[in-house]
Design an enzyme around this catalytic site. Structure first.
Site, PDB file in Angstrom:
ATOM      1  CE  LYS A  57      -1.557  -3.779   3.427  1.00  0.00           C
ATOM      2  NZ  LYS A  57      -1.853  -5.210   2.656  1.00  0.00           N
ATOM      3  CE1 TYR A  79      -3.312   0.179   5.418  1.00  0.00           C
ATOM      4  CE2 TYR A  79      -3.958  -2.268   5.791  1.00  0.00           C
ATOM      5  CZ  TYR A  79      -3.874  -1.065   5.025  1.00  0.00           C
ATOM      6  OH  TYR A  79      -3.946  -1.018   3.607  1.00  0.00           O
ATOM      7  CB  SER A  99      -0.971  -0.226   1.254  1.00  0.00           C
ATOM      8  OG  SER A  99      -1.372   1.268   1.410  1.00  0.00           O
TER       9      SER A  99
HETATM   10  C1  WQD Z   1      -9.520   9.437   1.312  1.00  0.00           C
HETATM   11  C2  WQD Z   1      -9.813  10.684   1.704  1.00  0.00           C
HETATM   12  C3  WQD Z   1     -10.136  11.273   4.053  1.00  0.00           C
HETATM   13  C4  WQD Z   1     -14.164   9.177   4.092  1.00  0.00           C
HETATM   14  C5  WQD Z   1      -6.792   4.247   3.035  1.00  0.00           C
HETATM   15  C6  WQD Z   1      -5.557   3.427   3.605  1.00  0.00           C
HETATM   16  C7  WQD Z   1      -5.008   2.851   2.370  1.00  0.00           C
HETATM   17  C8  WQD Z   1      -5.989   1.818   1.918  1.00  0.00           C
HETATM   18  C9  WQD Z   1      -7.170   2.900   1.511  1.00  0.00           C
HETATM   19  C10 WQD Z   1      -7.026  -0.009   2.609  1.00  0.00           C
HETATM   20  C11 WQD Z   1      -9.101  11.402   2.881  1.00  0.00           C
HETATM   21  C12 WQD Z   1     -11.484  11.526   2.917  1.00  0.00           C
HETATM   22  C13 WQD Z   1     -13.027   9.797   4.015  1.00  0.00           C
HETATM   23  C14 WQD Z   1     -15.267   9.906   4.572  1.00  0.00           C
HETATM   24  C15 WQD Z   1     -13.573  12.183   3.827  1.00  0.00           C
HETATM   25  N1  WQD Z   1      -6.557   1.061   2.796  1.00  0.00           N
HETATM   26  N2  WQD Z   1     -12.810  10.966   3.474  1.00  0.00           N
HETATM   27  N3  WQD Z   1     -14.910  11.603   4.490  1.00  0.00           N
HETATM   28  O1  WQD Z   1      -7.097   7.249   4.199  1.00  0.00           O
HETATM   29  O2  WQD Z   1      -6.278   7.951   1.860  1.00  0.00           O
HETATM   30  O3  WQD Z   1      -6.302   5.223   2.648  1.00  0.00           O
HETATM   31  O4  WQD Z   1      -7.633   3.521   2.621  1.00  0.00           O
HETATM   32  O5  WQD Z   1      -7.588  -0.573   1.597  1.00  0.00           O
HETATM   33  O6  WQD Z   1      -4.048   2.017   2.748  1.00  0.00           O
HETATM   34  O7  WQD Z   1      -4.691   4.243   4.279  1.00  0.00           O
HETATM   35  O8  WQD Z   1      -8.434   6.481   2.091  1.00  0.00           O
HETATM   36  O9  WQD Z   1     -11.042   6.388   1.539  1.00  0.00           O
HETATM   37  O10 WQD Z   1     -10.191   6.600   3.882  1.00  0.00           O
HETATM   38  O11 WQD Z   1      -9.591   8.749   2.711  1.00  0.00           O
HETATM   39  O12 WQD Z   1     -13.423  13.202   3.677  1.00  0.00           O
HETATM   40  O13 WQD Z   1     -16.067   9.775   4.996  1.00  0.00           O
HETATM   41  O14 WQD Z   1     -11.239  10.858   1.946  1.00  0.00           O
HETATM   42  O15 WQD Z   1     -10.102  12.407   5.181  1.00  0.00           O
HETATM   43  O16 WQD Z   1      -8.711  12.451   2.832  1.00  0.00           O
HETATM   44  P1  WQD Z   1      -7.296   6.990   2.858  1.00  0.00           P
HETATM   45  P2  WQD Z   1     -10.002   6.789   2.681  1.00  0.00           P
END
Ligand code: WQD
Length: 339
Positions: free
Chosen positions: A154, A150, A125
């Site tokens: 990785k 997590y 990741s």
């Molecule tokens: C993306 C953006 C949030 C939800 C993580 C892990 C990665 C992979 C994918 C597992 C961020 C914003 C999110 C919400 C929001 N893991 N957001 N409101 O954190 O980049 O990556 O998930 O598969 O390893 O680190 O992904 O989709 O959670 O967030 O504003 O309700 O969307 O703040 O900026 P992230 P995400």
């Protein structure tokens, strides 16, 4: 002679899409999953897409005996390891659950690689890069200290693979560092199935649009980015799955330049939360109920890939537009709701 690929965690979101692409590329595929983190929806969808009942072994990769029996029962040419827990927030609350499951399961697979000689593809990741100092990130960008158990698993599993390749003859390995996988299969028969309240952005968007969630909270609009919201490299799940087929072929066809290789799998295009919400509304012709909320702890401001190495060496490039991906995500959510 057809080659056989084991997909551990193959009933999950990414594993199911990879299974479809591998089978359609001519590989035999064995799915192994303990269904601890998903139900059979995606497995059934894979069988419908491929028009056949795919070999399925229900097992836990933390059970070394079960893993050894699996490799006795099937002649595996390559193994893709997805079977792991993957919720960042949950890992902070339950570190030992994450370390035990994610590390032990992979060690059991690497034991088999050591014993039998095996090509291993690890689902890594972009989280290993933490908050990058320079953008876009390349495979040479430094890994930052993990900000969650997590993310730590990785990094540790990448090191387990790297050191096993160096120590044990006959073991080859590729780590694919995914950026943000989103979307669903165009058939709308497989897709993302978050348990409970989605952590990730796109399933929360689609569940808000379908009415399962009241309102999307956009975590922070005061970041130092063009529109104040975080930027990510959102990669279509089918594009991501195809990268795995390229990586398996590279290993099995003897095309690797080194016995252990790492590739960023991303589009190279930064997209902000606000841009993604706006694109979702436009392509699906709807208005989304959202509000700005405080920043979420642990979020990085911006990260996106330099995918040059994967483009050149894997012969893979992301092809789908974010609009196509968001249309597929919406079609999947509507199908789940029986619409
Ligand atoms: C993306 C953006 C949030 C939800 C993580 C892990 C990665 C992979 C994918 C597992 C961020 C914003 C999110 C919400 C929001 N893991 N957001 N409101 O954190 O980049 O990556 O998930 O598969 O390893 O680190 O992904 O989709 O959670 O967030 O504003 O309700 O969307 O703040 O900026 P992230 P995400």
């Amino acid at each position: 002679m057809k080659k056989t690929v084991l997909v551990s965690g193959g009933a999950g979101f990414i594993g199911s899409h990879v299974t479809v692409e591998l089978a359609q590329a001519g590989y035999d595929v064995v799915i192994a999953d303990n269904f601890s983190n998903c139900d059979r929806t995606n497995y059934d969808g894979v069988c419908r897409i491929l028009g056949k009942k795919m070999p399925l072994v229900e097992m836990d990769f933390c059970d070394a005996k079960a893993v050894d029996k699996l490799f006795d029962d099937y002649k595996i040419d390559a193994c893709i390891h997805f079977a792991a827990y993957k919720a960042v927030g949950e890992s902070v609350a339950e570190p030992l659950m994450y370390y035990r499951n994610n590390l032990l399961s992979f060690i059991n697979i690497l034991d088999q690689a050591h014993k039998r000689g095996l090509n291993v593809l690890f689902s890594s990741s972009a989280t290993v890069y933490g908050e990058p100092e320079h953008l876009p990130v390349t495979e040479k960008s430094p890994r930052q200290p993990a900000t969650s158990p997590y993310g730590n698993t990785k990094q540790m599993c990448e090191d387990f693979l790297r050191d096993s390749v160096a120590a044990y003859p006959g073991v080859k390995g590729i780590a694919l560092r995914y950026f943000n996988p989103i979307g669903a299969h165009p058939s709308a028969l497989i897709g993302e199935l978050p348990r409970g309240v989605p952590n990730n952005l796109v399933p929360f968007i689609t569940q808000t649009a379908i009415g399962k969630r009241e309102c999307l909270s956009i975590f922070g609009n005061d970041y130092p980015t063009p529109d104040g919201t975080c930027q990510r490299d959102y990669i279509d799940i089918v594009d991501l799955a195809k990268a795995h087929v390229c990586a398996v072929a590279r290993m099995l066809d003897g095309k690797m330049k080194k016995p252990y290789e790492v590739f960023n799998v991303g589009t190279g295009r930064p997209v902000s939360v606000m841009e993604l919400v706006t694109a979702f509304e436009k392509v699906n012709g709807l208005k989304l109920n959202y509000k700005f909320a405080p920043r979420r702890a642990g979020d990085v401001t911006a990260i996106w890939a330099d995918p040059t190495l994967a483009n050149e060496d894997l012969g893979w490039k992301a092809e789908r537009s974010v609009e196509e991906t968001l249309a597929a995500a919406w079609a999947w959510e509507k199908r789940l709701a029986g619409k």
